[in-house]
Scaffold this motif. Structure first.
Motif, short mmCIF file in Angstrom:
data_model
loop_
_atom_site.label_atom_id
_atom_site.label_comp_id
_atom_site.label_asym_id
_atom_site.label_seq_id
_atom_site.Cartn_x
_atom_site.Cartn_y
_atom_site.Cartn_z
N SER A 220 -25.67 0.03 -11.78
CA SER A 220 -26.45 -0.42 -12.91
C SER A 220 -25.86 0.14 -13.92
CB SER A 220 -27.81 0.07 -12.94
OG SER A 220 -27.99 1.62 -12.91
N MET A 221 -26.22 -0.53 -15.27
CA MET A 221 -25.88 0.14 -16.64
C MET A 221 -26.84 0.61 -17.21
SD MET A 221 -22.53 -1.41 -16.41
CE MET A 221 -21.80 -1.33 -18.16
N ALA A 222 -26.71 2.01 -17.27
CA ALA A 222 -27.83 2.75 -17.78
C ALA A 222 -27.63 3.22 -19.07
CB ALA A 222 -28.02 4.22 -16.88
N GLU A 223 -28.76 3.73 -19.84
CA GLU A 223 -28.70 3.83 -21.26
C GLU A 223 -27.58 4.97 -21.53
OE1 GLU A 223 -32.39 5.61 -22.19
OE2 GLU A 223 -33.53 3.66 -22.12
N SER A 224 -27.34 5.85 -20.88
CA SER A 224 -26.28 6.80 -21.12
C SER A 224 -25.16 6.91 -20.34
CB SER A 224 -27.03 8.36 -21.14
OG SER A 224 -28.02 8.35 -21.95
N PHE A 263 -25.06 13.57 -19.84
CA PHE A 263 -26.25 13.94 -19.93
C PHE A 263 -26.87 12.82 -20.75
CE2 PHE A 263 -24.32 17.76 -19.61
CZ PHE A 263 -25.04 18.61 -18.66
N PRO A 264 -28.35 12.38 -20.46
CA PRO A 264 -28.98 11.31 -21.17
C PRO A 264 -28.86 11.72 -22.96
CG PRO A 264 -30.45 12.21 -19.51
CD PRO A 264 -29.16 12.98 -19.41
N GLN A 265 -28.70 10.70 -23.54
CA GLN A 265 -28.17 10.89 -25.19
C GLN A 265 -29.13 9.90 -25.68
OE1 GLN A 265 -24.01 10.31 -25.56
NE2 GLN A 265 -23.45 11.24 -23.57
#
Length: 283
Positions: A220-224, A263-265
């Motif tokens: 998948s293409m996640a947010e971060s 890390f989530p950004q």
């Protein structure tokens, strides 16, 4: 004395002969029932020992039930020989059985479910299953309950009717399981390099089965991050240790290859608005 016995014999000889004949037939039927019941029980044990078609827990139940059935049939024949109205007796027993069945319907439901579980065997002793939000290893299957032991050592006795009426997930039956390991890399990293790292790990890990062949893909293409996935199969005995080891190895190998596990950004834009207040003086 002899005259009395002779007179008694002359008067009741036919009745005595008839009773003796019937008694002899009853004894023959009892002996035959015992021989047939023993032979049937032995046949059930021997047949299952050769074919291994039934669960070991079910064999004593079937053999005992078959023996009682033979004795019941023999008893009906004996009663019929002595002139007892067996039709009325069978009707009476049937009515009593119906009343007992209605009174013990929940218990009989568990017994019926237990027999079906033992015959169809959706799981066996030693299998790791999940049913009705309960997960554990099957310790025992009896007529009333199925005994499970959870991974944290809890003892659970579940009524057979609940198991029979629910979907059963058996983790052991097929002998192997697929593990899905997902790792994220930065959008600025090379996807091909990340997939190459996962493919190399899958080829070098000896506990991973090559049939079915392991797969690597962009999950998948996640947010971060771009999430990469390794799908691999392992035998049940190796599954968890392999899964834990691969998670550690994937993390270390991604870093050694110079790729980044982000890390989530969040990008935060602050907009400042300068408002000028207008004062109005009242006259």
């Amino acid at each position: 004395m002899l005259d009395n016995l002779s007179a008694f014999w002359n008067s009741y000889s036919e009745t005595l002969i008839s009773i003796g004949y019937k008694g002899l037939l009853a004894i023959v039927i009892l002996v035959a029932s015992a021989i047939i019941a023993k032979a049937i029980r032995r046949s059930i044990h021997n047949a299952n020992a050769r074919l291994q078609k039934l669960d070991a827990t079910l064999i004593p139940i079937l053999s005992t039930a078959a023996g009682y059935a033979v004795y019941a049939i023999g008893g009906v024949f004996i009663l019929d020989i002595f002139g007892v109205n067996t039709a009325s007796l069978i009707a009476l027993v049937g009515a009593a059985g119906l009343a007992i069945g209605l009174a013990l319907k929940d218990t009989l439901s568990n017994i019926a479910a237990g027999i079906m579980l033992l015959i169809l065997r959706p799981f066996r002793t030693g299998d790791f299953i999940e049913v009705s939000n309960t997960t554990g290893t099957v310790l025992e299957i009896n007529l009333f309950t199925t005994i499970l032991e959870t991974v944290d050592g809890l003892y659970i006795a579940s009524p057979n009717s609940i198991l029979w009426g629910a979907s059963i997930k058996n983790f052991t039956r097929n002998g192997k399981r697929r593990m899905d390991i997902i790792v994220g890399i930065a959008y600025s990293d090379s996807i091909d390099e990340g997939l190459a790292v996962l493919k190399k790990i899958a080829l070098e890990e000896t506990r991973i089965l090559q049939n079915p062949a392991p797969q690597v893909m962009v999950a998948s293409m996640a947010e971060s991050a771009v999430n990469l996935q390794l799908r691999a199969w392992a035998n049940n005995d190796d599954y968890w240790q392999t899964y834990w080891d691969l998670n550690k190895r994937v993390k270390e190998s991604i870093e050694v290859a110079g790729l980044t596990i982000p890390f989530p950004q969040r990008s935060l834009h602050v907009i400042t608005c300068n408002n000028q207040a207008t004062e109005k003086e009242g006259q």
